[in-house]
Design a protein around this motif. Structure first.
Motif, PDB file in Angstrom:
ATOM      1  N   VAL A  39       0.931  -1.059   0.054  1.00  0.00           N
ATOM      2  CA  VAL A  39      -0.093   0.156  -0.072  1.00  0.00           C
ATOM      3  C   VAL A  39       1.003   1.375   0.163  1.00  0.00           C
ATOM      4  O   VAL A  39       1.933   1.423   0.946  1.00  0.00           O
ATOM      5  CB  VAL A  39      -0.905  -0.063   1.326  1.00  0.00           C
ATOM      6  N   GLY A  40       0.840   2.021  -1.188  1.00  0.00           N
ATOM      7  CA  GLY A  40       1.597   3.201  -1.189  1.00  0.00           C
ATOM      8  C   GLY A  40       0.810   4.529  -0.738  1.00  0.00           C
ATOM      9  O   GLY A  40      -0.051   4.765  -1.508  1.00  0.00           O
ATOM     10  N   ILE A  41       0.955   4.866   0.497  1.00  0.00           N
ATOM     11  CA  ILE A  41       0.313   6.140   0.970  1.00  0.00           C
ATOM     12  C   ILE A  41       0.992   7.617   0.627  1.00  0.00           C
ATOM     13  O   ILE A  41       2.282   7.576   0.867  1.00  0.00           O
ATOM     14  CB  ILE A  41       0.339   5.940   2.601  1.00  0.00           C
ATOM     15  N   VAL A  42       0.393   8.287  -0.547  1.00  0.00           N
ATOM     16  CA  VAL A  42       0.974   9.343  -0.786  1.00  0.00           C
ATOM     17  C   VAL A  42       0.318  10.668  -0.397  1.00  0.00           C
ATOM     18  O   VAL A  42       0.946  11.808  -0.868  1.00  0.00           O
ATOM     19  CB  VAL A  42       0.709   9.218  -2.474  1.00  0.00           C
ATOM     20  N   HIS A  43      -0.822  10.555   0.015  1.00  0.00           N
ATOM     21  CA  HIS A  43      -1.374  11.725   0.866  1.00  0.00           C
ATOM     22  C   HIS A  43      -2.227  11.000   2.119  1.00  0.00           C
ATOM     23  O   HIS A  43      -2.487  10.134   2.229  1.00  0.00           O
ATOM     24  CB  HIS A  43      -2.059  12.631  -0.008  1.00  0.00           C
ATOM     25  N   ARG A  44      -2.505  12.072   2.851  1.00  0.00           N
ATOM     26  CA  ARG A  44      -3.365  11.756   4.121  1.00  0.00           C
ATOM     27  C   ARG A  44      -4.707  12.725   4.307  1.00  0.00           C
ATOM     28  O   ARG A  44      -4.546  13.743   3.753  1.00  0.00           O
ATOM     29  CB  ARG A  44      -2.651  11.770   5.150  1.00  0.00           C
ATOM     30  N   LEU A  45      -5.687  12.169   4.817  1.00  0.00           N
ATOM     31  CA  LEU A  45      -6.742  12.856   5.367  1.00  0.00           C
ATOM     32  C   LEU A  45      -6.734  12.658   7.105  1.00  0.00           C
ATOM     33  O   LEU A  45      -6.595  11.736   7.273  1.00  0.00           O
ATOM     34  CB  LEU A  45      -8.033  12.672   5.017  1.00  0.00           C
ATOM     35  N   ASP A  46      -6.992  14.008   7.626  1.00  0.00           N
ATOM     36  CA  ASP A  46      -6.996  13.878   9.167  1.00  0.00           C
ATOM     37  C   ASP A  46      -8.213  12.877   9.500  1.00  0.00           C
ATOM     38  O   ASP A  46      -9.252  12.952   8.780  1.00  0.00           O
ATOM     39  CB  ASP A  46      -7.254  15.173   9.673  1.00  0.00           C
ATOM     40  N   GLN A  47      -7.936  12.082  10.723  1.00  0.00           N
ATOM     41  CA  GLN A  47      -9.144  11.194  11.239  1.00  0.00           C
ATOM     42  C   GLN A  47     -10.330  11.826  11.027  1.00  0.00           C
ATOM     43  O   GLN A  47     -11.323  11.105  10.687  1.00  0.00           O
ATOM     44  CB  GLN A  47      -8.664  10.759  12.439  1.00  0.00           C
ATOM     45  N   PRO A  48     -10.759  12.910  11.466  1.00  0.00           N
ATOM     46  CA  PRO A  48     -12.133  13.219  11.656  1.00  0.00           C
ATOM     47  C   PRO A  48     -12.584  13.734  10.186  1.00  0.00           C
ATOM     48  O   PRO A  48     -13.819  14.356  10.005  1.00  0.00           O
ATOM     49  CB  PRO A  48     -11.851  14.472  12.456  1.00  0.00           C
ATOM     50  N   VAL A  49     -11.772  13.862   9.087  1.00  0.00           N
ATOM     51  CA  VAL A  49     -11.990  14.282   7.893  1.00  0.00           C
ATOM     52  C   VAL A  49     -12.759  13.078   6.927  1.00  0.00           C
ATOM     53  O   VAL A  49     -11.846  12.098   6.979  1.00  0.00           O
ATOM     54  CB  VAL A  49     -11.243  15.183   7.156  1.00  0.00           C
ATOM     55  N   GLU A  50     -13.684  13.304   6.279  1.00  0.00           N
ATOM     56  CA  GLU A  50     -14.215  12.358   5.267  1.00  0.00           C
ATOM     57  C   GLU A  50     -13.506  12.743   3.697  1.00  0.00           C
ATOM     58  O   GLU A  50     -13.377  13.871   3.486  1.00  0.00           O
ATOM     59  CB  GLU A  50     -15.548  12.055   5.357  1.00  0.00           C
TER      60      GLU A  50
END
Length: 232
Positions: A51-62
């Motif tokens: 799994v290549g994680i290239v960006h993130r969203l904060d936990q409370p964000v959908e």
């Protein structure tokens, strides 16, 4: 809490919907995150669990996210994000009244916010500071009002830089803390009223953060095709 969902998949990428409340990646034992969701999904199909994680969203964000299925795809997507050739759009909602002099009254017109943000690792919060702060990073976004009714303002946002808590902090700074924001919001932003579990519609006593990454645009890492994924 909703469940993650696969929106699109091919040999190089997986595009998913991340519900609010689920982390992109976590070290906490027993806590679900998007990384483990995709690993398990691929393992169930007898595929390599990369799994290549290239960006993130904060936990409370959908919102919508893209993950790479191989290192070559991860490198391409990471490069696009670093070079700001991807496009990220968000919906946000606030019950704030705004700060005098801010140009948010004109609906549908796009405005730009430019600030310098520094991150405090101990408190996991950010603050707006000055360009002279050596630890600060430039934060830029564009926004427009799409609705202003019933003491609730809804924003369409194009994120131009990806700083820690950037949207939440910059909107709060001009008097529009997001509904459900317990870090940067005022008490009024967390009261019950219009808004829902998803932060988009409905009602509830304790609302989650009203921030959704609804559209993501990037070049396919293998074909170069410009691809757009948008939540309904």
């Amino acid at each position: 809490m909703g469940k993650p969902d696969i929106i699109y998949e091919d040999n190089d990428i997986i595009v998913c919907y991340k519900p609010a409340g689920i982390a992109t990646q976590t070290r906490r034992i027993g806590q679900q995150d998007m990384e483990s969701f995709i690993r398990n999904y691929r393992a169930a199909k007898n595929e390599p669990p990369y799994v290549g994680i290239v960006h993130r969203l904060d936990q409370p964000v959908e919102g919508v996210m893209v993950f790479a299925k191989n290192q070559k795809a991860a490198a391409s997507l990471s490069r696009q994000i670093k070079e700001h050739t991807t496009e990220k759009y968000y919906r946000a909602a606030s019950r704030g009244q705004g700060v005098s002099g801010t140009a948010v009254e004109e609906e549908e017109a796009w405005h730009t916010l430019t600030d310098y943000i520094s991150f405090d690792k101990l408190t996991n919060t950010s603050k707006i500071t000055s360009e002279k702060d050596k630890l600060a990073k430039k934060a830029v976004l564009q926004y427009r009002i799409i609705s202003n009714e019933c003491n609730k303002t809804e924003f369409d946002i194009k994120l131009l830089t990806g700083r820690h808590h950037q949207i939440r902090l910059q909107l709060a700074n001009i008097g529009y803390p997001l509904i459900g924001d317990t870090k940067y919001g005022k008490p009024a932003s967390n009261n019950s009223g219009t808004g829902s579990k998803s932060g988009r519609t409905g009602g509830g006593v304790r609302e989650q953060l009203a921030l959704c990454s609804y559209k993501l645009v990037f070049d396919h890492p293998a074909t170069g095709e410009r691809m757009t994924f948008e939540l309904p």
